[in-house]
Design a protein around this motif. Structure first.
Motif, mmCIF file in Angstrom:
data_model
loop_
_atom_site.group_PDB
_atom_site.id
_atom_site.type_symbol
_atom_site.label_atom_id
_atom_site.label_comp_id
_atom_site.label_asym_id
_atom_site.label_seq_id
_atom_site.Cartn_x
_atom_site.Cartn_y
_atom_site.Cartn_z
ATOM 1 N N SER A 41 -78.962 -28.528 19.161
ATOM 2 C CA SER A 41 -78.793 -28.495 17.705
ATOM 3 C C SER A 41 -77.366 -28.057 17.407
ATOM 4 O O SER A 41 -76.787 -27.259 18.148
ATOM 5 C CB SER A 41 -79.797 -27.534 17.063
ATOM 6 O OG SER A 41 -79.557 -26.197 17.471
ATOM 7 N N ASP A 45 -69.847 -28.532 18.420
ATOM 8 C CA ASP A 45 -70.324 -27.270 18.974
ATOM 9 C C ASP A 45 -71.835 -27.231 18.786
ATOM 10 O O ASP A 45 -72.329 -27.476 17.677
ATOM 11 C CB ASP A 45 -69.690 -26.084 18.256
ATOM 12 C CG ASP A 45 -68.212 -25.905 18.593
ATOM 13 O OD1 ASP A 45 -67.708 -26.604 19.501
ATOM 14 O OD2 ASP A 45 -67.566 -25.066 17.942
ATOM 15 N N THR A 46 -72.561 -26.932 19.872
ATOM 16 C CA THR A 46 -74.017 -26.961 19.811
ATOM 17 C C THR A 46 -74.629 -25.695 20.405
ATOM 18 O O THR A 46 -74.005 -24.983 21.183
ATOM 19 C CB THR A 46 -74.590 -28.180 20.560
ATOM 20 O OG1 THR A 46 -74.186 -28.110 21.928
ATOM 21 C CG2 THR A 46 -74.129 -29.482 19.948
ATOM 22 N N ASN A 47 -75.872 -25.491 20.058
ATOM 23 C CA ASN A 47 -76.699 -24.440 20.642
ATOM 24 C C ASN A 47 -77.312 -24.972 21.938
ATOM 25 O O ASN A 47 -77.226 -26.175 22.209
ATOM 26 C CB ASN A 47 -77.808 -24.052 19.650
ATOM 27 C CG ASN A 47 -77.244 -23.446 18.384
ATOM 28 O OD1 ASN A 47 -76.522 -22.465 18.426
ATOM 29 N ND2 ASN A 47 -77.573 -24.052 17.239
ATOM 30 N N PRO A 48 -77.955 -24.111 22.731
ATOM 31 C CA PRO A 48 -78.563 -24.569 23.987
ATOM 32 C C PRO A 48 -79.569 -25.715 23.831
ATOM 33 O O PRO A 48 -79.737 -26.517 24.749
ATOM 34 C CB PRO A 48 -79.240 -23.303 24.531
ATOM 35 C CG PRO A 48 -78.424 -22.183 23.988
ATOM 36 C CD PRO A 48 -78.007 -22.650 22.604
ATOM 37 N N ASP A 49 -80.217 -25.839 22.673
ATOM 38 C CA ASP A 49 -81.176 -26.936 22.460
ATOM 39 C C ASP A 49 -80.518 -28.197 21.893
ATOM 40 O O ASP A 49 -81.199 -29.114 21.458
ATOM 41 C CB ASP A 49 -82.310 -26.479 21.537
ATOM 42 C CG ASP A 49 -81.852 -26.190 20.113
ATOM 43 O OD1 ASP A 49 -80.626 -26.201 19.838
ATOM 44 O OD2 ASP A 49 -82.724 -25.949 19.259
ATOM 45 N N VAL A 89 -74.339 -26.014 16.031
ATOM 46 C CA VAL A 89 -74.138 -24.660 15.524
ATOM 47 C C VAL A 89 -73.896 -24.816 14.029
ATOM 48 O O VAL A 89 -72.946 -25.474 13.614
ATOM 49 C CB VAL A 89 -72.947 -23.968 16.227
ATOM 50 C CG1 VAL A 89 -72.657 -22.625 15.567
ATOM 51 C CG2 VAL A 89 -73.219 -23.798 17.714
#
Length: 103
Positions: free
Chosen positions: A90, A84-88, A92
């Protein structure tokens, strides 16, 4: 030396791939982490929930400051398909509060 713990989330079906990628972690990423004061870094997996639990010691700059480094950004992009990642890209990451420590 400070200790930090945080959790991340692995996507279903990617446990073996996550382990494989970390077995061949890039030497330049290891060097960068160590130069930033990160040591004694472990990641554990709760296989029931696919929650990754990470703990590390830090001296010097915070590993959060490393997010602007191109090597770290490339690693995030490399791992984005299995976490699971953030928009950039990175991961979560949720910091965890220490409630007990037996030294």
């Amino acid at each position: 030396m400070q200790r930090f713990a945080f959790k991340m989330k692995l996507k279903p079906g990617f446990v073996a791939e996550y382990q494989r990628r970390h077995q061949v972690i890039w030497p330049e990423l290891v060097q960068l982490l160590k130069a930033a004061g990160v040591s004694d870094y472990s990641i554990f997996l709760d296989e029931e929930t696919l929650t990754l639990f990470a703990v590390q010691k830090q001296a010097g700059q915070s590993s959060q400051d490393l997010g602007t480094n191109l090597i770290v950004q490339k690693w995030w992009a490399y791992m984005a398909d299995i976490m699971d990642t953030n928009p950039d890209n990175s991961p979560v990451s949720v910091p965890l509060r220490e409630v007990f420590w037996l030294e």
